[in-house]
Design a protein around this motif. Structure first.
Motif, PDB file in Angstrom:
ATOM      1  N   ARG A   1      14.337  13.968  16.895  1.00  0.00           N
ATOM      2  CA  ARG A   1      13.918  14.617  15.633  1.00  0.00           C
ATOM      3  C   ARG A   1      13.925  13.609  14.484  1.00  0.00           C
ATOM      4  NH1 ARG A   1      19.228  16.610  16.104  1.00  0.00           N
ATOM      5  NH2 ARG A   1      20.493  15.973  14.323  1.00  0.00           N
ATOM      6  N   ASN A   2      14.816  12.630  14.521  1.00  0.00           N
ATOM      7  CA  ASN A   2      14.842  11.610  13.472  1.00  0.00           C
ATOM      8  C   ASN A   2      13.631  10.692  13.574  1.00  0.00           C
ATOM      9  OD1 ASN A   2      17.263  12.807  12.955  1.00  0.00           O
ATOM     10  ND2 ASN A   2      18.490  10.966  13.129  1.00  0.00           N
ATOM     11  N   LEU A   3      13.214  10.365  14.795  1.00  0.00           N
ATOM     12  CA  LEU A   3      12.011   9.549  14.966  1.00  0.00           C
ATOM     13  C   LEU A   3      10.787  10.300  14.447  1.00  0.00           C
ATOM     14  CD1 LEU A   3      12.704   8.095  18.532  1.00  0.00           C
ATOM     15  CD2 LEU A   3      12.989   6.926  16.327  1.00  0.00           C
ATOM     16  N   TRP A   4      10.709  11.589  14.738  1.00  0.00           N
ATOM     17  CA  TRP A   4       9.609  12.409  14.220  1.00  0.00           C
ATOM     18  C   TRP A   4       9.647  12.468  12.699  1.00  0.00           C
ATOM     19  CZ3 TRP A   4       5.345  13.744  16.492  1.00  0.00           C
ATOM     20  CH2 TRP A   4       5.301  13.903  17.871  1.00  0.00           C
ATOM     21  N   LEU A   5      10.832  12.637  12.149  1.00  0.00           N
ATOM     22  CA  LEU A   5      10.970  12.723  10.694  1.00  0.00           C
ATOM     23  C   LEU A   5      10.507  11.434  10.020  1.00  0.00           C
ATOM     24  CD1 LEU A   5      11.902  14.631   8.461  1.00  0.00           C
ATOM     25  CD2 LEU A   5      14.181  13.638   8.663  1.00  0.00           C
ATOM     26  N   LEU A   6      10.901  10.294  10.572  1.00  0.00           N
ATOM     27  CA  LEU A   6      10.443   9.015  10.022  1.00  0.00           C
ATOM     28  C   LEU A   6       8.917   8.925  10.052  1.00  0.00           C
ATOM     29  CD1 LEU A   6      13.007   6.487  11.542  1.00  0.00           C
ATOM     30  CD2 LEU A   6      12.683   7.012   9.117  1.00  0.00           C
ATOM     31  N   ALA A   7       8.326   9.349  11.148  1.00  0.00           N
ATOM     32  CA  ALA A   7       6.868   9.307  11.273  1.00  0.00           C
ATOM     33  C   ALA A   7       6.210  10.233  10.261  1.00  0.00           C
ATOM     34  CB  ALA A   7       6.450   9.681  12.688  1.00  0.00           C
ATOM     35  N   LEU A   8       6.717  11.439  10.138  1.00  0.00           N
ATOM     36  CA  LEU A   8       6.109  12.419   9.233  1.00  0.00           C
ATOM     37  C   LEU A   8       6.278  12.055   7.760  1.00  0.00           C
ATOM     38  CD1 LEU A   8       7.094  15.704  11.060  1.00  0.00           C
ATOM     39  CD2 LEU A   8       4.777  14.799  10.747  1.00  0.00           C
ATOM     40  N   LEU A   9       7.374  11.398   7.423  1.00  0.00           N
ATOM     41  CA  LEU A   9       7.639  11.068   6.016  1.00  0.00           C
ATOM     42  C   LEU A   9       6.984   9.769   5.562  1.00  0.00           C
ATOM     43  CD1 LEU A   9      11.388  12.130   5.665  1.00  0.00           C
ATOM     44  CD2 LEU A   9       9.338  13.336   4.874  1.00  0.00           C
ATOM     45  N   GLY A  10       6.055   9.270   6.345  1.00  0.00           N
ATOM     46  CA  GLY A  10       5.307   8.096   5.914  1.00  0.00           C
ATOM     47  C   GLY A  10       5.277   6.966   6.910  1.00  0.00           C
ATOM     48  N   GLY A  11       6.074   7.046   7.959  1.00  0.00           N
ATOM     49  CA  GLY A  11       6.161   5.945   8.903  1.00  0.00           C
ATOM     50  C   GLY A  11       5.325   6.110  10.159  1.00  0.00           C
ATOM     51  N   GLY A  12       4.320   6.933  10.112  1.00  0.00           N
ATOM     52  CA  GLY A  12       3.506   7.201  11.297  1.00  0.00           C
ATOM     53  C   GLY A  12       2.860   5.969  11.887  1.00  0.00           C
ATOM     54  N   ILE A  13       2.366   5.093  11.037  1.00  0.00           N
ATOM     55  CA  ILE A  13       1.704   3.885  11.526  1.00  0.00           C
ATOM     56  C   ILE A  13       2.711   2.985  12.232  1.00  0.00           C
ATOM     57  CG2 ILE A  13       0.450   1.801  10.841  1.00  0.00           C
ATOM     58  CD1 ILE A  13      -0.704   3.514   8.492  1.00  0.00           C
ATOM     59  N   GLY A  14       3.837   2.732  11.601  1.00  0.00           N
ATOM     60  CA  GLY A  14       4.862   1.886  12.194  1.00  0.00           C
ATOM     61  C   GLY A  14       5.459   2.489  13.452  1.00  0.00           C
ATOM     62  N   ALA A  15       5.645   3.806  13.458  1.00  0.00           N
ATOM     63  CA  ALA A  15       6.195   4.476  14.640  1.00  0.00           C
ATOM     64  C   ALA A  15       5.249   4.325  15.818  1.00  0.00           C
ATOM     65  CB  ALA A  15       6.453   5.954  14.342  1.00  0.00           C
ATOM     66  N   TYR A  16       3.959   4.499  15.571  1.00  0.00           N
ATOM     67  CA  TYR A  16       2.986   4.389  16.656  1.00  0.00           C
ATOM     68  C   TYR A  16       2.897   2.950  17.167  1.00  0.00           C
ATOM     69  CZ  TYR A  16      -1.172   4.792  19.473  1.00  0.00           C
ATOM     70  OH  TYR A  16      -2.049   4.751  20.525  1.00  0.00           O
ATOM     71  N   ILE A  17       2.850   1.998  16.253  1.00  0.00           N
ATOM     72  CA  ILE A  17       2.791   0.591  16.661  1.00  0.00           C
ATOM     73  C   ILE A  17       4.062   0.223  17.432  1.00  0.00           C
ATOM     74  CG2 ILE A  17       2.764  -1.798  15.832  1.00  0.00           C
ATOM     75  CD1 ILE A  17       0.957  -0.792  13.526  1.00  0.00           C
ATOM     76  N   GLY A  18       5.221   0.669  16.948  1.00  0.00           N
ATOM     77  CA  GLY A  18       6.479   0.405  17.634  1.00  0.00           C
ATOM     78  C   GLY A  18       6.515   1.032  19.016  1.00  0.00           C
TER      79      GLY A  18
END
Length: 96
Positions: A37-54
């Protein structure tokens, strides 16, 4: 205002990218992990690009369809938003 939003997305993307790398490292060592849920939260709060690349670079969570599809959709949405904020002319998204 645009520069604040761009900075926020960049900051959150770096954070989400690092979180994906850290979580993969922890998974390999079988140690305490970052809750999904924390990984999802990071993605939703603006980190979607970095989460996907990571996710792609670290080959982390790639078997989970929800992560693969969800992070991709979030990354595309933030990518379009960034292009818009940077003033790139996007066909179909401009107002007459």
């Amino acid at each position: 205002m645009e520069s604040v939003l761009i900075s926020w997305i960049m900051f959150m993307s770096i954070w989400a990218f690092a979180a994906m790398g850290y979580d993969k490292s922890q998974a390999k060592k079988k140690q305490k992990r970052i809750p999904e849920r924390n990984l999802w939260l990071l993605a939703l709060l603006g980190g979607g690009i970095g989460a996907y690349i990571g996710m792609q670079m670290f080959r982390h969570k790639t078997r989970h369809t929800a992560f693969r599809v969800g992070f991709f959709v979030i990354a595309i949405a933030y990518g379009i938003g960034l292009l818009y904020l940077l003033g790139v002319d996007l066909p179909g998204l401009t107002t007459a």
